[in-house]
Design a protein around this motif. Structure first.
Motif, PDB file in Angstrom:
ATOM      1  N   HIS A  37     -69.855  -5.794  39.105  1.00 27.14           N
ATOM      2  CA  HIS A  37     -70.533  -4.528  38.822  1.00 27.14           C
ATOM      3  C   HIS A  37     -71.974  -4.761  38.375  1.00 27.14           C
ATOM      4  O   HIS A  37     -72.881  -4.046  38.811  1.00 27.14           O
ATOM      5  N   GLY A  41     -75.215  -3.542  40.845  1.00 23.87           N
ATOM      6  CA  GLY A  41     -76.076  -2.461  40.405  1.00 23.87           C
ATOM      7  C   GLY A  41     -75.357  -1.124  40.331  1.00 23.87           C
ATOM      8  O   GLY A  41     -74.157  -1.020  40.605  1.00 23.87           O
ATOM      9  N   PRO A  42     -76.080  -0.090  39.968  1.00 28.47           N
ATOM     10  CA  PRO A  42     -75.474   1.218  39.696  1.00 28.47           C
ATOM     11  C   PRO A  42     -74.829   1.877  40.917  1.00 28.47           C
ATOM     12  O   PRO A  42     -73.969   2.742  40.764  1.00 28.47           O
ATOM     13  N   GLU A  43     -75.222   1.483  42.126  1.00 23.63           N
ATOM     14  CA  GLU A  43     -74.614   2.072  43.323  1.00 23.63           C
ATOM     15  C   GLU A  43     -73.117   1.808  43.372  1.00 23.63           C
ATOM     16  O   GLU A  43     -72.335   2.654  43.823  1.00 23.63           O
ATOM     17  N   GLY A  71     -73.739  -2.434  47.211  1.00 22.47           N
ATOM     18  CA  GLY A  71     -74.939  -2.309  46.387  1.00 22.47           C
ATOM     19  C   GLY A  71     -75.901  -3.460  46.625  1.00 22.47           C
ATOM     20  O   GLY A  71     -76.199  -3.817  47.766  1.00 22.47           O
ATOM     21  N   ALA A  72     -76.342  -4.103  45.562  1.00 20.70           N
ATOM     22  CA  ALA A  72     -77.353  -5.158  45.637  1.00 20.70           C
ATOM     23  C   ALA A  72     -76.774  -6.543  45.969  1.00 20.70           C
ATOM     24  O   ALA A  72     -77.525  -7.511  46.024  1.00 20.70           O
TER      25      ALA A  72
END
Length: 177
Positions: A37, A41-43, A71-72
């Motif tokens: 997580h 990242g927040p995605e 995400g990233a």
């Protein structure tokens, strides 16, 4: 299917899909789950919240798997699966095996050809390294014998310490991959 076992950081794996040893909330936690997580990242958290809002409002049951974008991370997808928690009396090895099977089935649905797994259940959920390695091995051997997951060219076990890595190497070393 090529099998690779290594010690390292699963968030750095260059694969199509990374499997997350998630908790049932899907909203992050400690260990591998927290690391994935944080790196994604927040995605990733938002995608998991959407799963909770829609298909799994009570959380993901042990042995099942769902996927989100990564995400990233270098990977394209994160496949989230929840291992059985031995400390809470969830000691059925078939549920542990189902984590690996469900994740591989979902990887095929996504079109992944390479998948990285952690030692699902081998951390705070209390399963021994041998139990986890043997569960993964049983699923993969059975799948090969049945001609399943043929599109998956490589499975990488990215493990968090030397003792876990050593056990996985012992369990998987007897076969020709």
């Amino acid at each position: 299917m090529k099998i690779t076992v290594l010690e390292g950081d699963i968030t750095e794996a260059s694969v199509d899909a990374i499997v997350n040893a998630a908790n049932s909330s899907l909203l992050g936690g400690g260990g591998v789950d927290g690391a994935i997580h944080m790196a994604a990242g927040p995605e990733l958290l938002e995608a998991c919240r959407e799963i909770r809002r829609t298909s799994h409002p009570r959380g993901l049951p042990a042995g099942q798997a769902v996927a989100t974008a990564a995400g990233a991370l270098k990977a394209t997808w994160v496949i989230h699966t929840v291992g059985p928690n031995r400390h809470q009396g969830e000691a059925d090895p078939e549920v542990l095996e189902s984590c690996f099977e469900s994740s591989l089935n979902l990887a095929v649905e996504l079109g992944a050809t390479s998948v990285a797994f952690p030692a699902i259940g081998g951390g705070v959920y209390g399963w021994s390294a041998r139990d986890v390695a043997e569960a993964a091995h049983a699923v993969i051997v059975d799948g090969r014998q049945r001609g399943r997951w043929e599109q998956i060219a490589e499975v990488v076990f990215v493990l968090f310490n030397d003792s876990m890595t050593s056990v996985f190497c012992q369990v998987f070393d007897h076969d020709q991959w």
